[in-house]
Every structure is written in structure tokens, then in C-alpha cells.
Write a protein that holds these residues in place. Structure first.
Motif, short mmCIF file in Angstrom:
data_model
loop_
_atom_site.label_atom_id
_atom_site.label_comp_id
_atom_site.label_asym_id
_atom_site.label_seq_id
_atom_site.Cartn_x
_atom_site.Cartn_y
_atom_site.Cartn_z
N THR A 46 0.81 -1.21 0.00
CA THR A 46 0.00 0.00 0.00
C THR A 46 0.85 1.26 0.00
O THR A 46 0.63 2.17 -0.81
CB THR A 46 -0.91 0.02 1.25
N VAL A 130 -9.14 -2.85 6.40
CA VAL A 130 -8.49 -4.01 5.80
C VAL A 130 -9.58 -5.03 5.48
O VAL A 130 -10.68 -4.98 6.03
CB VAL A 130 -7.40 -4.62 6.72
N THR A 211 -4.85 -4.45 3.30
CA THR A 211 -5.54 -3.20 2.98
C THR A 211 -6.26 -3.36 1.65
O THR A 211 -5.86 -4.14 0.79
CB THR A 211 -4.55 -2.04 2.88
N SER A 259 -6.87 1.22 8.85
CA SER A 259 -5.47 1.52 8.60
C SER A 259 -5.36 2.96 8.08
O SER A 259 -6.36 3.55 7.66
CB SER A 259 -4.92 0.54 7.55
#
Length: 332
Positions: A46, A130, A211, A259
Motif C-alpha cells: 500500500t 483491511v 488493505t 489503517s
């Protein structure tokens, strides 16, 4: 001798403060020298994906090149420590995350930097939940399937679950699921999301929380099956995927993990440079094309001042410290 020592000390102090002072007064920055955008994770994750989207546009805006440098390891701690020791001159940016800048300080006895004091926040890129995924050929189609299968394999440690590394949001999502459901899982840490998710796709590991930035393309291509998302509500980008809380499993009614991704510079970077970076990156993130990409990844764009980011980060550090202590999570 004493007078000479005092003069030498004063001269050294002036030399040490000369560069930051000139920068603070609007000196030559950037000069054309390449800016390093340090990503504390391997390519393909990510933070790396977002960094590459931002770097090229930022280089154009500043009239210089912005080069991605991947320094993975220890859930983002290795690269973050390197960045914390870089000169505070605007030529080192760091892609910080919930792991490197909120979780790791409570996971590891020594990480070599302070997530709050060693850095100055520049921009909060966005937040994203996530998603729990399994290989498309997996027999598990719901979270109840996963829980029951892991119970059945309790003697051997339960189902195996990959993560981008110990202490990452992927890992803590798994540990929270285990803690709240009372079911065992076997954590399989990797040095980043890229290699971890490839092994889930290849069938070497049975599942993974990751994610939406990383998982979404593989879900869309049919290589992975989405089981549940960790957001309080379903995602507009994955309307058919239920939340963990919707599973109906006792103990998971309030399950939520978000996240986040941000950009930091070493502490002591002159305010005019931080302000310029904040302004330019906010412009990039506000572009319709970037907004579409962020939302396509399942990210919720964020718009905070640097002061608000600092307060948000401090609260996150405190929150995860409590969670880690309550769940008795230890670094492996």
C-alpha cells in the motif's frame, strides 16, 4: 585556552544552525537535487503504491525528481529509523503508516526512533479498512466458515494467515479477531504485503487481512475472494462484502480496524518546507483522478492540518498501546 574553547563552541553552534536558518528564511529549496521518498516496506504494498502515485506529480510541482527508495523490515521500523536520522532539509520524505507510526512503538522493545518526536507530519493521505481474503479456490466463503475451520484445526494452530510483518495493521487485525472470537490462528509474517498476498494467491497460506489498496485488484481479477471488511460500515467499492461485525459471531459486534497512510519528514525540518510540501501534496490528492484512485482502493481521503495530524497520531499511539496490552500481543 578557555576563551578559545568558548569561541570554537560558538562557531560550531553557528555552523550547525546556519543551514536550517537559511531554509527557514525561504532559501533555495528545492535546488534541483533529487528528493528521496522513503518507503519502509517492499515494493507492491500500500505505502509503495501510494508513494509512486504521489512522487511523480510532486516532482513536477517542485521542479525536481522524487525518487522512491524501499527499505522494508520490522513492520516499517527499519526504513522509519533510517528516515529519522536523515538531514531535516526537505530532501527526505517518509511514507508513514499506522504500523510504523502508531503500533510498532508498543510492539517492539526498541525501534530506534520515537514515532511522534522523531518526525514532523506533512499530510494524512487517507484511511482505509483491511479486508479478509482467501484464495479463490478456498472452500471458505464466510467469516463463520473461517472461524469454524480454524476451530477444527486448533490442535495444529488453526488456519494460517499472512501479514506484511509483525505489528502491522494486517497482523493486529488477525490478533484482534483471535482475541475477540477466542479462536486460534497461525500468524505468518512477511517483509511486506506484496510477497504475503502472492503466497495467499498461490495457496501457500490460507488467508490474510490486507488493505483494500493491495487486495482490491486481486479481488477484482478473481484471484482472491473477499470474506469481510473491518470497517464499521460496508464499503461503496465492495458493497457485497459484509463487515466483520455483521458476521453474527459473538464478541465481534464492535470489531473495527482502520489503517491509515501519511507522509512525514524528519523532526526539525523548517516550517516553510513542511508547509510547502503539505500544500503541494494536498493539491495532488485533491485532483479528481487521484480522488477516484483513492476511492477505488477503498480509501477514505483525509484533509487535516499538520496540527490535526499530530493530534490524531498521538491518539492512535495511545489507542493501540491499550489494544496490544489487553490482547497480550508480543513481537515475534
Amino acid at each position: 585556552m578557555q576563551r578559545r574553547t568558548l569561541i570554537q563552541g560558538a562557531t560550531a553552534l553557528l555552523a550547525a544552525t546556519a543551514l536550517p536558518a537559511s531554509l527557514a528564511q525561504g532559501g533555495n529549496w528545492p535546488t534541483g537535487k533529487a528528493i528521496t521518498y522513503l518507503v519502509p516496506f517492499p515494493a507492491g504494498g500500500t505505502t509503495d503504491t501510494l508513494g509512486r502515485l504521489i512522487a511523480q506529480k510532486l516532482g513536477t510541482a517542485l521542479g525536481t525528481s522524487v525518487v522512491i527508495d524501499n527499505k522494508g523490515g520490522a513492520g516499517g521500523s527499519v526504513g522509519s529509523e533510517i528516515a529519522s536520522r536523515a538531514a531535516p532539509d526537505g530532501y527526505t520524505l517518509l511514507g508513514g503508516t499506522i504500523s510504523s507510526h502508531a503500533i510498532n512503538v508498543s510492539m517492539y522493545p526498541k525501534i530506534g526512533y520515537d514515532p511522534v518526536r522523531s518526525f514532523a507530519p506533512v499530510t494524512l493521505i487517507g484511511t482505509n479498512p483491511v479486508v479478509l481474503v482467501v484464495n479463490q479456490a478456498s472452500p471458505y466463503k464466510t467469516l463463520k466458515d473461517v472461524i469454524e475451520a480454524s476451530k477444527a484445526k486448533a490442535a495444529s494452530g488453526g488456519l494460517s494467515s499472512a501479514s506484511a510483518g509483525t505489528g502491522t495493521s494486517q497482523h493486529l487485525s488477525l490478533e484482534l479477531l483471535a482475541f475477540k472470537s477466542g479462536v486460534k490462528f497461525t500468524h505468518v509474517p512477511y517483509k511486506g504485503s506484496g510477497p504475503a498476498i502472492q503466497d495467499v494467491i498461490g495457496g501457500q497460506v490460507e488467508m490474510m487481512f490486507d488493505t483494500t489498496v493491495v487486495a482490491a485488484p486481486h479481488i477484482q481479477s478473481g484471484k482472491l475472494r473477499a470474506i469481510a471488511v473491518t470497517s464499521p460500515k460496508r464499503l461503496a467499492s465492495m458493497p457485497d462484502v459484509p463487515t466483520v461485525a455483521e458476521s453474527g459471531i459473538k464478541g465481534l459486534e464492535d470489531f473495527s480496524v482502520l489503517s491509515w497512510q501519511a507522509i512525514f519528514v524528519p523532526a526539525g525540518t523548517p516550517a516553510p518546507i513542511v508547509d510547502r510540501l503539505h500544500t503541494e501534496i494536498r493539491k495532488i490528492l485533491a485532483e479528481p483522478e487521484m480522488q477516484t484512485k483513492l476511492k477505488g482502493f477503498g480509501m477514505e481521503p483525509a484533509d487535516m492540518t499538520t496540527a490535526q495530524i499530530a493530534a490524531f497520531q498521538k491518539a492512535e499511539v495511545e489507542k493501540w498501546a491499550q489494544v496490544i496490552k489487553a490482547a497480550n500481543i508480543k513481537a515475534e
